[in-house]
Design an enzyme around this catalytic site. Structure first.
Site, PDB file in Angstrom:
ATOM      1  N   HIS A 154       0.842  -1.200   0.000  1.00  0.00           N
ATOM      2  CA  HIS A 154       0.000   0.000   0.000  1.00  0.00           C
ATOM      3  C   HIS A 154       0.877   1.250   0.000  1.00  0.00           C
ATOM      4  O   HIS A 154       0.638   2.194  -0.756  1.00  0.00           O
ATOM      5  CB  HIS A 154      -0.901   0.045   1.247  1.00  0.00           C
ATOM      6  CG  HIS A 154      -1.912  -1.033   1.333  1.00  0.00           C
ATOM      7  ND1 HIS A 154      -2.103  -1.774   2.471  1.00  0.00           N
ATOM      8  CD2 HIS A 154      -2.813  -1.498   0.428  1.00  0.00           C
ATOM      9  CE1 HIS A 154      -3.081  -2.649   2.276  1.00  0.00           C
ATOM     10  NE2 HIS A 154      -3.522  -2.505   1.037  1.00  0.00           N
ATOM     11  N   LYS A 171     -18.846  -4.791   8.587  1.00  0.00           N
ATOM     12  CA  LYS A 171     -17.628  -5.590   8.569  1.00  0.00           C
ATOM     13  C   LYS A 171     -16.930  -5.507   9.920  1.00  0.00           C
ATOM     14  O   LYS A 171     -16.904  -4.458  10.553  1.00  0.00           O
ATOM     15  CB  LYS A 171     -16.691  -5.072   7.464  1.00  0.00           C
ATOM     16  CG  LYS A 171     -15.449  -5.893   7.299  1.00  0.00           C
ATOM     17  CD  LYS A 171     -14.632  -5.428   6.113  1.00  0.00           C
ATOM     18  CE  LYS A 171     -13.352  -6.235   5.999  1.00  0.00           C
ATOM     19  NZ  LYS A 171     -12.483  -5.739   4.955  1.00  0.00           N
ATOM     20  N   ARG A 188      -2.213  -6.112  -7.772  1.00  0.00           N
ATOM     21  CA  ARG A 188      -1.099  -7.019  -7.510  1.00  0.00           C
ATOM     22  C   ARG A 188      -0.980  -8.085  -8.589  1.00  0.00           C
ATOM     23  O   ARG A 188       0.114  -8.507  -8.924  1.00  0.00           O
ATOM     24  CB  ARG A 188      -1.281  -7.720  -6.161  1.00  0.00           C
ATOM     25  CG  ARG A 188      -1.147  -6.810  -4.979  1.00  0.00           C
ATOM     26  CD  ARG A 188      -1.578  -7.498  -3.725  1.00  0.00           C
ATOM     27  NE  ARG A 188      -3.009  -7.814  -3.869  1.00  0.00           N
ATOM     28  CZ  ARG A 188      -3.706  -8.548  -3.042  1.00  0.00           C
ATOM     29  NH1 ARG A 188      -3.134  -9.084  -2.001  1.00  0.00           N
ATOM     30  NH2 ARG A 188      -4.983  -8.767  -3.238  1.00  0.00           N
ATOM     31  N   SER A 193      -3.144  -7.926   2.947  1.00  0.00           N
ATOM     32  CA  SER A 193      -3.533  -7.782   4.355  1.00  0.00           C
ATOM     33  C   SER A 193      -3.985  -9.116   4.935  1.00  0.00           C
ATOM     34  O   SER A 193      -3.698  -9.430   6.091  1.00  0.00           O
ATOM     35  CB  SER A 193      -4.644  -6.736   4.487  1.00  0.00           C
ATOM     36  OG  SER A 193      -4.166  -5.467   4.114  1.00  0.00           O
TER      37      SER A 193
END
Length: 179
Positions: A24, A48, A97, A135
């Protein structure tokens, strides 16, 4: 909320950043050389369960990007396009990515553009040396007491090291995975 200069090229980089990774940071640092201003938006979704709370995620990113003078860090909730409209921001930054990221990000870019035709999405491919970092993987390594020191920036590593037991207890309270 800071007033934005309409003559500046401003990009908004949204994400949950749970936790914030060196991948990031790499995207932000590279974007800060292209755009006049990079605004990092730490997402909060009430539906969440996060590993790290919104305030801590926001503060950790602020500490990490402090050397980058044209980077601002904010937190937000709700629809991205609503926040962008409120701040008069037209460009969204998304990091990729792998090809597998593209399908989801492409769908989100089209949805955002469908909700607001003025929104453009700028895709930045991660540096190859960070392409394996996510993550989710960092959280899994942390759960198994692995070394994440080379995967997250210093402030994040220090925070996770100091708070590891509490974070894991919160995640697995009552024996159920919350994330």
């Amino acid at each position: 909320m800071k007033k934005l200069d309409k003559n500046e090229k401003i990009v908004f980089y949204p994400g949950s950043f749970d936790p914030f990774t060196i991948g990031h940071y790499d995207v932000i640092k590279r974007a800060s050389k292209i755009f006049d201003k990079v605004i990092v938006g730490v997402l909060f979704n009430i539906n969440k369960k996060y590993f790290i709370d919104k305030e801590d995620r926001t503060n950790l990113i602020k500490k990490t990007v402090k050397p980058l003078k044209n980077v601002e860090v904010v937190s937000f909730n709700g629809l991205l396009v609503d926040y962008l409209q409120k701040r008069d921001i037209k460009i969204v930054l998304r990091g990729l990515r792998a090809v597998s990221d593209f399908e989801y990000e492409f769908q989100m870019a089209l949805m955002n553009r469908g909700l607001n035709s003025e929104i453009e999405t700028f895709f930045m491919v991660t540096s190859a040396c960070f392409s394996y970092i996510s993550s989710t993987i960092i959280k899994e390594i942390l759960i198994h007491n692995g070394d994440i020191s080379n995967l997250v920036p210093g402030p994040v590593f220090n925070y996770l090291s100091k708070n590891r037991e509490r974070l894991l207890k919160d995640r697995f309270s009552n024996g159920k995975k919350k994330i």
